[in-house]
Design an enzyme around this catalytic site. Sequence first.
Site, PDB file in Angstrom:
ATOM      1  N   LYS A  87       0.837  -1.217   0.000  1.00  0.00           N
ATOM      2  CA  LYS A  87       0.000   0.000   0.000  1.00  0.00           C
ATOM      3  C   LYS A  87       0.860   1.251   0.000  1.00  0.00           C
ATOM      4  O   LYS A  87       0.534   2.237  -0.667  1.00  0.00           O
ATOM      5  CB  LYS A  87      -0.925   0.016   1.227  1.00  0.00           C
ATOM      6  CG  LYS A  87      -2.066  -0.948   1.189  1.00  0.00           C
ATOM      7  CD  LYS A  87      -3.136  -0.615   2.228  1.00  0.00           C
ATOM      8  CE  LYS A  87      -2.604  -0.542   3.636  1.00  0.00           C
ATOM      9  NZ  LYS A  87      -2.129  -1.854   4.141  1.00  0.00           N
ATOM     10  N   GLU A 114      -9.096  -3.853  14.310  1.00  0.00           N
ATOM     11  CA  GLU A 114      -8.293  -2.672  14.644  1.00  0.00           C
ATOM     12  C   GLU A 114      -8.505  -1.529  13.658  1.00  0.00           C
ATOM     13  O   GLU A 114      -8.402  -0.359  14.019  1.00  0.00           O
ATOM     14  CB  GLU A 114      -6.802  -3.040  14.667  1.00  0.00           C
ATOM     15  CG  GLU A 114      -6.411  -4.030  15.750  1.00  0.00           C
ATOM     16  CD  GLU A 114      -6.450  -5.462  15.244  1.00  0.00           C
ATOM     17  OE1 GLU A 114      -7.048  -5.684  14.166  1.00  0.00           O
ATOM     18  OE2 GLU A 114      -5.903  -6.347  15.928  1.00  0.00           O
ATOM     19  N   LYS A 154     -11.792 -14.481  -6.266  1.00  0.00           N
ATOM     20  CA  LYS A 154     -12.727 -14.533  -5.143  1.00  0.00           C
ATOM     21  C   LYS A 154     -12.249 -13.749  -3.919  1.00  0.00           C
ATOM     22  O   LYS A 154     -13.051 -13.040  -3.289  1.00  0.00           O
ATOM     23  CB  LYS A 154     -13.001 -15.989  -4.765  1.00  0.00           C
ATOM     24  CG  LYS A 154     -14.194 -16.166  -3.812  1.00  0.00           C
ATOM     25  CD  LYS A 154     -15.504 -15.744  -4.462  1.00  0.00           C
ATOM     26  CE  LYS A 154     -15.927 -16.732  -5.543  1.00  0.00           C
ATOM     27  NZ  LYS A 154     -17.243 -16.361  -6.129  1.00  0.00           N
ATOM     28  N   GLN A 198     -13.126 -10.170  -4.493  1.00  0.00           N
ATOM     29  CA  GLN A 198     -14.577  -9.959  -4.396  1.00  0.00           C
ATOM     30  C   GLN A 198     -15.007  -9.862  -2.938  1.00  0.00           C
ATOM     31  O   GLN A 198     -15.789  -8.974  -2.562  1.00  0.00           O
ATOM     32  CB  GLN A 198     -15.317 -11.105  -5.086  1.00  0.00           C
ATOM     33  CG  GLN A 198     -15.094 -11.200  -6.590  1.00  0.00           C
ATOM     34  CD  GLN A 198     -15.728 -12.445  -7.171  1.00  0.00           C
ATOM     35  OE1 GLN A 198     -16.806 -12.856  -6.747  1.00  0.00           O
ATOM     36  NE2 GLN A 198     -15.066 -13.058  -8.141  1.00  0.00           N
ATOM     37  N   CYS A 213      25.780   5.522  12.936  1.00  0.00           N
ATOM     38  CA  CYS A 213      25.256   5.526  14.305  1.00  0.00           C
ATOM     39  C   CYS A 213      26.059   4.542  15.159  1.00  0.00           C
ATOM     40  O   CYS A 213      27.199   4.810  15.500  1.00  0.00           O
ATOM     41  CB  CYS A 213      23.763   5.218  14.295  1.00  0.00           C
ATOM     42  SG  CYS A 213      22.923   5.647  15.843  1.00  0.00           S
ATOM     43  N   HIS A 255      21.965   9.483  10.737  1.00  0.00           N
ATOM     44  CA  HIS A 255      21.446   8.492   9.787  1.00  0.00           C
ATOM     45  C   HIS A 255      21.271   9.144   8.410  1.00  0.00           C
ATOM     46  O   HIS A 255      20.188   9.629   8.082  1.00  0.00           O
ATOM     47  CB  HIS A 255      20.110   7.935  10.277  1.00  0.00           C
ATOM     48  CG  HIS A 255      20.236   6.994  11.422  1.00  0.00           C
ATOM     49  ND1 HIS A 255      20.393   5.637  11.257  1.00  0.00           N
ATOM     50  CD2 HIS A 255      20.253   7.214  12.761  1.00  0.00           C
ATOM     51  CE1 HIS A 255      20.490   5.058  12.441  1.00  0.00           C
ATOM     52  NE2 HIS A 255      20.416   5.990  13.367  1.00  0.00           N
ATOM     53  N   GLU A 270      20.884   7.855   5.584  1.00  0.00           N
ATOM     54  CA  GLU A 270      19.962   7.137   4.690  1.00  0.00           C
ATOM     55  C   GLU A 270      18.579   7.758   4.663  1.00  0.00           C
ATOM     56  O   GLU A 270      17.836   7.592   3.682  1.00  0.00           O
ATOM     57  CB  GLU A 270      19.865   5.658   5.096  1.00  0.00           C
ATOM     58  CG  GLU A 270      19.206   5.368   6.429  1.00  0.00           C
ATOM     59  CD  GLU A 270      20.174   5.329   7.605  1.00  0.00           C
ATOM     60  OE1 GLU A 270      19.877   4.655   8.606  1.00  0.00           O
ATOM     61  OE2 GLU A 270      21.227   5.995   7.528  1.00  0.00           O
TER      62      GLU A 270
END
Length: 552
Positions: free
Chosen positions: A17, A153, A193, A196, A383, A520, A522
Amino acid sequence: MTKYVFVTGGVVSSLGKGIAAASLAAILESRGLKVTLLKLDPYINVDPGTMSPFQHGEVFVTEDGAETDLDLGHYERFISTKMRKANNFTTGQIYESVIRKERRGDYLGKTVQVIPHITNEIQAFIERGAASATCGEPDVAIVEIGGTVGDIESLPFLEAARQMSLRLGRNSACFVHLTLVPYVATAGELKTKPTQHSVQKLREIGILPHVLLCRADRRIPDDESKKISMFSNVPEDAVISVWDADSIYKIPQMLHDQGLDRIICEELKLSPKDADLSMWSELVEKLENPKHEVTIGMVGKYVDLTESYKSLIEALRHASLHTSTRVNIEYIDSEEIEANGVDSLKHLDAVLVPGGFGRRGTEGKIAAIRYARESKVPYLGICLGMQLAVIEFARDVVGLKQANSTEFDSETPERVVALITEWYDRDGKVETRTEESDLGGTMRLGSQRCPIKPGTMAEEIYGKDVNERHRHRYEVNNRFVPQLEAGGLIISARTPSEDLPEMMELPRSMHPWFVGVQFHPEFTSTPRDGHPLFKSFVEAAFANKQARGVKA
């Protein structure tokens, strides 16, 4: 007025997502729209800061110091808008806020319930997050709702989204549902299915998706798309196939080619310019046609779960794009080094030790650092990786044989790395700092700008100063810095007010490329620009490969 796109997921988790939401945002931004993203997490933890990497994966740190979901890292890598604390909230934060209001008497004695009080608070958090966007008032706010439709949830968040869509009115909000279309090998076909049933679950709570993103290991045939359309009551052109790709940076083009952005703009009554995805096409072209190749060993204790190092892996990929170098990452368990020695490192072109917490595996990391230093193999410590590099140097070069961090040995007499409340000053006295001190508590979070020492490798990489994000409790103890510097180590950047070591390096007379950073880097790398530190590291890895006479 900001318009909203709610992204939900069905059937199973981990479908992507976050990538789908970020890719849609990238397309809309390429059409000239101002876009922000929000991530709603259904867990009761207030934030993921104390959650195990094995349960949650990476904790992404924003500029303003929030510990957030790793999807916010994807958001920042795909669009130009920076994320803030308000872009990610959890069930824990919602309930905490509502209970605080109830205790203050804000609800005037009413019975506090999930509907309307919790759902109203969720809507307020969504609107507040959209309003805080660094791009100004956004045209579109994409809201990713964590979890899976059908889970208890997620219900308050889905209900809040439904209410918000109704309240805002027609053409002000739309719903995109990401679902799984599995391939059943024994039947030799894709099965619709589960999709659906997932859409049916959404419709039961009053949400009618405008678009279905159907995840599969292959492109979904037209016949199956028509079937999904009919049973889900979604137009056929809004049933979009999202198949497995070898790079997440191909997803924006994949979604655009199937008209996702057109459908969203039509639903929200937006008329922006045409999409320009040339940047993404160029990135993919570079990714697929490297000129060189290197192998970098990442030595850590979460190597079986690479989600723990998501931003770091992406930063190395970005560096590969901007140096025309394929970067092969080998994940090496530091406990295996403790048991079997450093032979597993001898074919590597460079060594990287990332951030982490806890004692387990640290001696293996220190052994890897010693190997990199003595063998002149490029080394980058991030780090904890910098702290361990300092400890290794203190032990093996300076001669402080008991050098350690109080995180691993609270009784060590040579506290080269320690909590801010445990430092000894130059006179040997304990320097105590409290919550009221300038640095706050024991965790340093968020961005901080620091000047760089002239004439250093750090200056070659960054320029006159460095502005990066932090997430750590322990610092290099200033008491030992004179001894470290006498041994040859260079502190190449310090915090301006507290004089804390931010970067260390070895001079080129001792090592061709040996750098440690307390921050950090990145978290600020993007595919558009890469990151100067990682680009320099990959270039050093390739130079080492050439020096060893290994064919590129």
